[in-house]
Design an enzyme around this catalytic site. Structure first.
Site, PDB file in Angstrom:
ATOM      1  N   ARG A 147       0.857  -1.187   0.000  1.00  0.00           N
ATOM      2  CA  ARG A 147       0.000   0.000   0.000  1.00  0.00           C
ATOM      3  C   ARG A 147       0.892   1.235   0.000  1.00  0.00           C
ATOM      4  O   ARG A 147       1.687   1.425   0.925  1.00  0.00           O
ATOM      5  CB  ARG A 147      -0.909   0.005   1.238  1.00  0.00           C
TER       6      ARG A 147
ATOM      7  N   SER B 157     -12.534  -3.611   2.161  1.00  0.00           N
ATOM      8  CA  SER B 157     -12.590  -2.917   3.452  1.00  0.00           C
ATOM      9  C   SER B 157     -14.015  -2.499   3.782  1.00  0.00           C
ATOM     10  O   SER B 157     -14.729  -1.976   2.927  1.00  0.00           O
ATOM     11  CB  SER B 157     -11.718  -1.655   3.414  1.00  0.00           C
TER      12      SER B 157
ATOM     13  N   LYS C 207      -3.027   5.638   7.872  1.00  0.00           N
ATOM     14  CA  LYS C 207      -4.011   5.752   6.779  1.00  0.00           C
ATOM     15  C   LYS C 207      -4.817   7.017   7.021  1.00  0.00           C
ATOM     16  O   LYS C 207      -5.665   7.083   7.906  1.00  0.00           O
ATOM     17  CB  LYS C 207      -4.916   4.524   6.732  1.00  0.00           C
TER      18      LYS C 207
END
Length: 212
Positions: A41, A110, A139
């Protein structure tokens, strides 16, 4: 549904790991010491950097039998023949992602509430990531923390194996597995640690004990 051991799911962070080379090294050390899945990510990166790093990660993880999941970037996943893709609520919808991926790859989605859970397609999804459990600095667009109770409610209602994510550390594993987690997704509990191998091994040993 594609079989996958979700128990210790490492999400790589470029800043905590110190860039691409640090991410690859961290992934290798973690995979050698019990991490069962690794996700790339890197929301701020250009596609070329995604591609190069994903290729290197695949090269070190494949011999260890640890699947590489690409966050959001289906094109990168297909280009390097990654093991799967994880999509969030603002990414390409799960049904379209599955159509592009084909049947043999892993797909994760998610969710953070019952509305998002209800929107997950009944077919084609292999697992869900539920969170954030706690506030997280890794995040920036993460929603409000749902805690152990919120996680448990969603995990019990889900048709898919659930991974807990968002500020998760070693001490949180017991209540999360008790609440129905099939795995925990960690970032800073391994990335940026002085000894990522030791951190992964300790997490893996603790999780194995919890799982029986």
């Amino acid at each position: 549904m594609n079989p996958i051991d979700l128990s210790l799911y490492l999400v790589l962070d470029p800043d905590l790991c110190g860039g691409p080379a640090g991410m690859v090294k961290t992934a290798r050390l973690a995979a050698e010491n019990g991490a069962t899945v690794v996700q790339l990510r890197a929301p701020g990166w250009k596609k070329k950097q995604w591609l190069e790093t994903a290729r290197e990660l695949k090269a070190v993880l494949a011999p260890l039998g640890v699947p590489l999941i690409i966050n959001d970037r289906i094109d990168v996943a297909l280009a390097v023949d990654a093991d799967g893709v994880h999509v969030g609520q603002d990414d390409l919808p799960a049904a379209e992602t599955r159509r592009l991926l084909g049947p043999g790859k892993i797909l994760g989605v998610s969710v953070s509430d019952f509305g998002e859970l209800a929107a997950v397609p009944a077919e084609g999804v292999d697992y869900i990531g539920i969170g954030p459990i706690f506030p997280t600095g890794t995040k920036q667009d993460a929603g409000s923390a749902i805690g152990f109770e919120g996680f448990g409610e969603l995990a019990r209602a889900a048709k898919w194996p659930a991974v807990a994510i968002g500020g998760v550390k070693g001490g949180h594993c017991a209540p999360l597995f008790a609440a129905g987690a099939k795995g925990v997704a960690v970032v800073s509990a391994i990335c940026g640690q002085a000894d990522p191998a030791k951190a992964a091994a300790e997490l893996s040993t603790g999780i194995a004990r919890l799982r029986g």
